[in-house]
Design a protein around this motif. Structure first.
Motif, PDB file in Angstrom:
ATOM      1  N   THR A 166       7.012   3.120  -1.491  1.00  7.61           N
ATOM      2  CA  THR A 166       5.824   2.272  -1.590  1.00  7.61           C
ATOM      3  C   THR A 166       4.827   2.647  -0.502  1.00  7.61           C
ATOM      4  OG1 THR A 166       6.631   0.514  -0.127  1.00  7.61           O
ATOM      5  CG2 THR A 166       7.253   0.391  -2.466  1.00  7.61           C
ATOM      6  N   ARG A 167       3.586   2.213  -0.700  1.00  9.81           N
ATOM      7  CA  ARG A 167       2.533   2.534   0.262  1.00  9.81           C
ATOM      8  C   ARG A 167       2.818   1.890   1.623  1.00  9.81           C
ATOM      9  NH1 ARG A 167      -3.969   1.701  -0.849  1.00  9.81           N
ATOM     10  NH2 ARG A 167      -4.683   2.646   1.120  1.00  9.81           N
ATOM     11  N   LEU A 168       3.253   0.632   1.591  1.00 11.32           N
ATOM     12  CA  LEU A 168       3.582  -0.043   2.847  1.00 11.32           C
ATOM     13  C   LEU A 168       4.780   0.621   3.521  1.00 11.32           C
ATOM     14  CD1 LEU A 168       3.098  -3.817   1.919  1.00 11.32           C
ATOM     15  CD2 LEU A 168       1.692  -2.437   3.479  1.00 11.32           C
ATOM     16  N   GLY A 169       5.734   1.061   2.718  1.00  9.18           N
ATOM     17  CA  GLY A 169       6.886   1.760   3.270  1.00  9.18           C
ATOM     18  C   GLY A 169       6.491   3.049   3.962  1.00  9.18           C
ATOM     19  N   LYS A 170       5.562   3.769   3.354  1.00  9.94           N
ATOM     20  CA  LYS A 170       5.066   4.995   3.993  1.00  9.94           C
ATOM     21  C   LYS A 170       4.335   4.675   5.289  1.00  9.94           C
ATOM     22  CE  LYS A 170       4.604   7.545  -0.352  1.00  9.94           C
ATOM     23  NZ  LYS A 170       3.673   8.174  -1.331  1.00  9.94           N
ATOM     24  N   ALA A 171       3.594   3.565   5.296  1.00  7.61           N
ATOM     25  CA  ALA A 171       2.907   3.155   6.525  1.00  7.61           C
ATOM     26  C   ALA A 171       3.915   2.795   7.611  1.00  7.61           C
ATOM     27  CB  ALA A 171       2.001   1.961   6.236  1.00  7.61           C
ATOM     28  N   MET A 172       5.034   2.184   7.213  1.00 11.18           N
ATOM     29  CA  MET A 172       6.081   1.854   8.178  1.00 11.18           C
ATOM     30  C   MET A 172       6.684   3.125   8.763  1.00 11.18           C
ATOM     31  SD  MET A 172       7.918  -1.302   6.135  1.00 11.18           S
ATOM     32  CE  MET A 172       9.286  -1.411   7.278  1.00 11.18           C
ATOM     33  N   ARG A 173       6.930   4.112   7.914  1.00 16.97           N
ATOM     34  CA  ARG A 173       7.502   5.367   8.403  1.00 16.97           C
ATOM     35  C   ARG A 173       6.521   6.119   9.294  1.00 16.97           C
ATOM     36  NH1 ARG A 173       8.455   8.695   4.031  1.00 16.97           N
ATOM     37  NH2 ARG A 173       7.687   7.271   2.443  1.00 16.97           N
ATOM     38  N   ALA A 174       5.252   6.042   8.941  1.00 17.79           N
ATOM     39  CA  ALA A 174       4.238   6.690   9.778  1.00 17.79           C
ATOM     40  C   ALA A 174       4.144   6.015  11.141  1.00 17.79           C
ATOM     41  CB  ALA A 174       2.879   6.636   9.068  1.00 17.79           C
ATOM     42  N   THR A 175       4.202   4.688  11.151  1.00 16.55           N
ATOM     43  CA  THR A 175       4.165   3.950  12.410  1.00 16.55           C
ATOM     44  C   THR A 175       5.384   4.264  13.259  1.00 16.55           C
ATOM     45  OG1 THR A 175       2.947   2.166  11.322  1.00 16.55           O
ATOM     46  CG2 THR A 175       3.981   1.643  13.432  1.00 16.55           C
ATOM     47  N   ALA A 176       6.532   4.423  12.601  1.00 18.58           N
ATOM     48  CA  ALA A 176       7.755   4.752  13.326  1.00 18.58           C
ATOM     49  C   ALA A 176       7.656   6.119  13.992  1.00 18.58           C
ATOM     50  CB  ALA A 176       8.950   4.719  12.372  1.00 18.58           C
ATOM     51  N   GLN A 177       6.991   7.071  13.339  1.00 17.19           N
ATOM     52  CA  GLN A 177       6.869   8.412  13.904  1.00 17.19           C
ATOM     53  C   GLN A 177       5.898   8.447  15.074  1.00 17.19           C
ATOM     54  OE1 GLN A 177       5.894  11.154  10.769  1.00 17.19           O
ATOM     55  NE2 GLN A 177       7.967  11.142   9.918  1.00 17.19           N
ATOM     56  N   SER A 178       4.755   7.773  14.914  1.00 18.63           N
ATOM     57  CA  SER A 178       3.762   7.759  16.001  1.00 18.63           C
ATOM     58  C   SER A 178       2.775   6.635  15.747  1.00 18.63           C
ATOM     59  CB  SER A 178       3.033   9.103  16.082  1.00 18.63           C
ATOM     60  OG  SER A 178       1.974   9.030  17.027  1.00 18.63           O
ATOM     61  N   ARG A 179       2.805   5.643  16.623  1.00 18.59           N
ATOM     62  CA  ARG A 179       1.883   4.526  16.459  1.00 18.59           C
ATOM     63  C   ARG A 179       0.431   4.955  16.675  1.00 18.59           C
ATOM     64  NH1 ARG A 179       4.292  -0.038  20.221  1.00 18.59           N
ATOM     65  NH2 ARG A 179       5.811   1.534  20.811  1.00 18.59           N
ATOM     66  N   ASP A 180       0.224   5.825  17.631  1.00 17.22           N
ATOM     67  CA  ASP A 180      -1.149   6.277  17.903  1.00 17.22           C
ATOM     68  C   ASP A 180      -1.707   7.060  16.718  1.00 17.22           C
ATOM     69  OD1 ASP A 180      -1.122   5.118  20.402  1.00 17.22           O
ATOM     70  OD2 ASP A 180      -0.355   6.934  21.392  1.00 17.22           O
ATOM     71  N   ALA A 181      -0.910   7.949  16.162  1.00 21.14           N
ATOM     72  CA  ALA A 181      -1.373   8.730  15.009  1.00 21.14           C
ATOM     73  C   ALA A 181      -1.604   7.817  13.802  1.00 21.14           C
ATOM     74  CB  ALA A 181      -0.348   9.804  14.665  1.00 21.14           C
ATOM     75  N   ALA A 182      -0.744   6.792  13.648  1.00 16.68           N
ATOM     76  CA  ALA A 182      -0.903   5.852  12.539  1.00 16.68           C
ATOM     77  C   ALA A 182      -2.225   5.092  12.662  1.00 16.68           C
ATOM     78  CB  ALA A 182       0.275   4.875  12.506  1.00 16.68           C
ATOM     79  N   LYS A 183      -2.596   4.714  13.890  1.00 13.94           N
ATOM     80  CA  LYS A 183      -3.873   4.027  14.102  1.00 13.94           C
ATOM     81  C   LYS A 183      -5.045   4.928  13.734  1.00 13.94           C
ATOM     82  CE  LYS A 183      -2.389   0.907  17.817  1.00 13.94           C
ATOM     83  NZ  LYS A 183      -2.553   0.547  19.261  1.00 13.94           N
ATOM     84  N   ILE A 184      -4.950   6.196  14.090  1.00 13.37           N
ATOM     85  CA  ILE A 184      -6.014   7.140  13.775  1.00 13.37           C
ATOM     86  C   ILE A 184      -6.188   7.279  12.266  1.00 13.37           C
ATOM     87  CG2 ILE A 184      -6.708   9.567  13.920  1.00 13.37           C
ATOM     88  CD1 ILE A 184      -5.361   9.664  16.658  1.00 13.37           C
TER      89      ILE A 184
END
Length: 331
Positions: free
Chosen positions: A201-219
């Motif tokens: 899911t889209r939210l699941g991908k956002a969770m995985r992205a946040t787990a990898q790097s919060r700063d990159a996820a914000k960008i």
């Protein structure tokens, strides 16, 4: 050890029975372990309050059953709707409570040294445990809680206990009831749904992205605070679900139950590879099987030593856990 192997060979049905018991208990441990591993995967926080949150979920479900006047052996036509209501209530309650804790206890310490949020989590654990103790003393408002706030509470026996093997005409001493099957199926369904949600899911991908790097996820435009709150919401809902399942399975709850369950669930998360969902499932099942076999062939007083001994040996060779080094995505 040869004596134990001899017992297994001479009594294979006893061995299979313990495997089934361990599988069901391991599935319950895995549900709790998922909450630990999700939170750690996102913000690298060991949420020691998660076990006690699961305990509060059990107390919330017992309150619902008491409000509906449920008794042992209630007709399924009545019990099933009430169990669904209790599942929704305790899941929503634990999810909401987890979000509140994340916002006011953990979020302000997100950029603090790691020791600060860890101590905060321990403090929240004690608060939850005392909430359970207080809850258990509300006999005047919730009669089902009994007369002693610290005493174990009787949980209504609502799940059917039909022996599946006997019902199928199979002659064996192995006992596997519909109660075991229901708990196992619900646990597996919850774990599969979570895995599908996180992976596809889209939210699941956002969770995985946040787990990898919060700063990159914000960008990339991801609302990190919202994703972290969602993680705590899902973890809390799973804790509430585990609370009602354990209550229905064991038919007794107590305000200290969160400590033991939380400790084993955390061990399962570390064993499987903390931050890894599949690893938490695997670790929970392994802990359940090890505990069951130890109770049968060694002694229940050695179970914790045996389980943690196996954990130490595995981590000595695989410091990241069984799946921690094989999966790049932590959540």
């Amino acid at each position: 050890m040869p004596k134990i192997l001899g017992e297994i060979v001479s009594s294979p049905e006893v061995f299979i029975q313990q495997l089934l018991v361990g599988l069901v208990n391991g599935a319950l441990i895995a549900i709790i372990a998922l909450g630990y591993t999700m939170v750690y995967g996102i913000i690298e926080l060991i949420n020691f309050a998660h076990g006690d949150l699961y305990m509060l979920g059990a107390f919330a479900s017992l309150t619902v059953f008491g409000a509906f006047g449920m008794q042992d052996g209630a007709p399924l036509a009545i019990a099933i709707p009430v169990m669904l209501v209790a599942l929704i209530v305790c899941s929503v309650f634990c999810a909401g409570l987890n979000i509140v804790v994340e916002k006011y206890a953990y979020r302000p310490l997100r950029n603090a040294p790691r020791l600060a949020p860890l101590i905060s989590a321990i403090g929240v654990s004690f608060i939850f445990q005392n909430m359970g103790l207080f809850w258990g003393g509300l006999k005047a408002f919730i009669p089902v809680m009994g007369s002693n706030s610290a005493a174990p509470k009787s949980f209504p026996d609502l799940l059917p206990r039909v022996d599946i093997f006997k019902a199928l005409g199979i002659q064996t001493s192995i006992v596997f009831t519909t109660k075991d099957l229901i708990v196992l199926v619900v646990a597996v369904v919850l774990m599969v749904l979570l895995h599908v949600f996180v992976q596809y899911t889209r939210l699941g991908k956002a969770m995985r992205a946040t787990a990898q790097s919060r700063d990159a996820a914000k960008i990339m435009g991801i609302n990190v605070d919202q994703i972290i709150a969602l993680t705590f919401l899902i973890g809390g809902a799973l804790a509430g679900s585990a609370g009602i399942l354990v209550g229905l399975y064991n038919n007794t709850i107590v305000f200290t139950m969160g400590f033991t369950a939380g400790l084993r669930a955390f061990t399962a998360a570390v064993l499987g590879g903390i931050g890894n969902i599949v690893g938490a499932m695997l670790g929970g099942v392994l802990i359940g099987l090890l505990s069951s076999l130890s109770d049968q062939y060694l002694s229940s007083r050695w179970t914790n030593a045996w389980v943690f001994g196996v954990l130490v040996v595995i981590l000595a060779f695989r410091p990241g856990g069984l799946l921690g080094e094989n999966v790049q995505e932590k959540v």
